[in-house]
Structures are given as C-alpha cells and as structure tokens.
Design an enzyme around this catalytic site. Sequence first.
Site, PDB file in Angstrom:
ATOM      1  N   ASP A  16     -48.701  23.191  -6.884  1.00  0.00           N
ATOM      2  CA  ASP A  16     -48.196  21.615  -7.364  1.00  0.00           C
ATOM      3  C   ASP A  16     -47.365  21.181  -6.100  1.00  0.00           C
ATOM      4  O   ASP A  16     -46.347  22.151  -5.890  1.00  0.00           O
ATOM      5  CB  ASP A  16     -47.792  21.456  -9.002  1.00  0.00           C
ATOM      6  N   GLU A  39     -44.488  24.242 -11.091  1.00  0.00           N
ATOM      7  CA  GLU A  39     -43.273  24.742 -10.683  1.00  0.00           C
ATOM      8  C   GLU A  39     -42.164  23.453 -10.503  1.00  0.00           C
ATOM      9  O   GLU A  39     -41.007  23.592 -10.687  1.00  0.00           O
ATOM     10  CB  GLU A  39     -43.285  25.340  -9.358  1.00  0.00           C
TER      11      GLU A  39
HETATM   12 ZN    ZN Z   1     -41.394  25.160  -4.676  1.00  0.00          ZN
END
Ligand code: ZN
Length: 460
Positions: free
Chosen positions: A90, A153
């Site tokens: 992501d 994340e």
């Molecule tokens: Zn990162």
Amino acid sequence: MNDYKKLINDYIEEHTEDMISFLKELISYRSVQGEAEENAPFGKENKEVLDRFIAECEKFGFKTENFQGYAAHADMNELAPKLGILCHLDVVPEGTGWTGDPYKAEVRDGKVIGRGAIDDKGPAVMALYAMKCISDLKIPLKHGVRLITGCNEENGSEDMEYYRKKTEFPELLVTPDGNYPLINIEKGMLRCEFSADMPENCALVSLHGGSVINAVPDRCTARVKDTSPEEIAECAKGIENVKFTAETEGNLTVITAEGSCAHASTPEQGYNAVTAMLRLLDDISADTGVPVSVLNSMFPYGETDGGSAGVKCSDDISGELTLVLSVIDIENGSISGKCDCRFPVSKTLSEISENLCGAFEGDNIDAQIILGVEPHYVDSDSEFVRSLLAVYEDVTGNKGECIAIGGGTYVHETENGVAFGAEFPGEDNHMHGADEFITVDSLKLNAKIYANMIIALAGK
Ligand SMILES: [Zn+2]
C-alpha cells in the site's frame, strides 16, 4: 564472507532490468487505502497489487498463501521459515508537486521515480529478487525464508494484526521499510487529548491550528478582540521562523501563523505554528485567557523535548523524548487539543502517561491518553543483529551500526524484528513526498544485501 558473493553480484546485475520493469508495474497500481470490498479489505487496488505480486512469486516457483487480501506470503523452499521479510504494497496518496505521473514510473537520471518506489514497493521487489537469486543459483539453505507482504502499513497495520491471528511470524523478522544500517529501537508512543473551559468574555474568540496528530502543524489562525494588526506585528518580531499576518475584520483582528511541517517523530525539523501562536497570544495586552498562558508555558515555542511539561528524558541508545502540540481548537467555550510524544526505551508508557497527564491536571486542564505503545527494542549484541550488520558492512564497505527512531514500523509489536534498509545513510528518497524515487544503484545494492542476508541467516 560467503563463497557466493560474486555469483550474487553477477545475478543481480543481469536481472536489474527485470527488477525495474516489475517495480514499474507495481507502481502503476494506485494502492492508496480505499473502500473495502469482498477479499479487498483495503480497497480494490490494494487487492489487485497483492494478487499481482503473489502471481509473480508463484511464477518464480515459490509457494504462496493469500490471507483474504489483508496480506500474503511466499516461501522460497519447503523448510520451516526462520527468516521473515516484511514489506508493504500500500502507498500514501500522491499529494502535489510531481514532475511526472506518480503512477507511470519512469527511469530518469538513474532513478526509478514513482509513488512507492522506496516505500515500499521497491524493497518488496528487491527482496523477491534476492530470494529468486538464491533459489536460481541453488545455494543450499538450512532454514526456510518467507516473504510477507501486507496492504495496510500506512493506515494502522491492520493487515499484520489479521495475519498474526491466522499464522505465526517466523523467528527472525526484517522489514526493509526504514533505514540502513539497522533500526533496532523504535521509541514508545503516546497520544493525548486535552480540554479546558475558556473564560467568558475572553478576547480570544476563535483559535484553530493543525489537523493531524502525528505532525508539527504549519498553520494556525486566531480571531482576537482588543488588539490591532500593529500590536501583532510588534509582538511577532521576537518569534523567529514563523510568519505572522494580521488584518482587521469588524472589531476583530484575524491572525495567521505560518510555520513548517515535520513528522512528529522528528519535531526539531519543523516550526510549530500552534505554539508560536500561543506565545503571541500570551504576549499581547488583550486578555486571551488562563488556558492559553498555561499551554504556552507547557509547550513553549521552539522546545521539542517536553522539558516544560515535566517529561524530559533521554538515554544513550534511543536519544531524547520528543513532545509535539499538534492540534488546537476553540469551540463552544472550550479549548481543546492533541499532542504526540515519543519516548526512549528506558521509560515505560505508564511512567510517561502519569507525568504528562499530571502536568495537565496540575494546571486544571483535563487530559486523557488516546493511544499508547510501549517502545520496541532488539538487543544490539544479539547474533541476529550482529549478522545483519556484518552483511551490510561486507556488501557496502561502510560501517554498520544500530540506530533508533521515533517512528514505528511493521515490526514494532513483534518479539524479534528490525528494520534493515532500504534507505542508505545520507539519502533522501522523498518518501511520502513528490517525486519519490529509488536509484537503480540502490535497487541493485539492496537486492545484493538481501541475498547475502538470506545466506547469513538461513544458509548452511
Ligand atoms: Zn513504508
């Protein structure tokens, strides 16, 4: 160090174009967090980039498992995995200021430029090719190696929370999502909300500054009675690096402060517009209320170590505590705000919370902790850390040493995880900014480091 160094170098050089073209393909997915769909908890593009990534792993002969679109893993052999490499696919939104399309990566001046190039699609590709290299060269291993990729994340790491419920992490964890030489310390984090009643008929009519809790705020606006743009200009003279403007609006003076942003883990790199405004408001002759004076004395402009809030502390391995007043508002007769604190490993969450809340309460300001995370620490003398630093020194020729950061990575809540790469000392790859990039040289060097790491930690 090992007999395969030359073979690895040659292999990575021969496969550089393949790595670049796969990275460009991954960058073409705008995998910013999106609306949840079936098997796509973080949006369609995150699901697609994860599917694409594991399809490539399968093509290389690695056995994969997809955890309902939260995360996936790929095993490079049949052995029980001892080493886990954690990457994320992501990305943060592109923002503004790009000189090209953030999702149509180009190679310019020896750099691959595009969102995710360094954070963290590039490192995922390099880790994958490091595994492919060891596997293609048939270098014997005595342990398994697992590449774990997640899709959340940047927005709370719910991916890894889910993953851990479904399966266990390998014993040794490395995340190429930070800096070299090696991050073994991530400070503890505490976020706090506070509020106090404003006096009636106060000269300070409105106040608004900052928007996110984890950043030094660069803007703050106030509306004040009983002052003038001239007085503001006079008082602003003593406050450096923040630009104040003031204009008359009916019987009010509208004051704007403009400083500069920084991440809350490195507040010394910014100029806090909120604390500068509080100082100005406390300095002018109009009565702006006791809470403003109290906050100005707890968070003096220019101070980032929490000294005036009674939480200053430091230790040799993690450095100083940082404290940032990041958001402030006046609404319905009440002043409220938020602050972000990163504290050294030698302290516990409860010690710091007690001191900080105590400081607020002693001044009649209500405060509550909204998030608290203990520090993360892996022994710098452990065989694991020493092996990684030896690999870094051997491949780069530079000195390996441990560093501490105020931010948190994927491995923060793990037993034995460190961040290893992918940014080299002195490099600025515009992570989260415009024209994010990785140089082709760094790309190759990283892949070589990760290949040698696999031998050092899982080899015969
Ligand atoms: Zn990162």
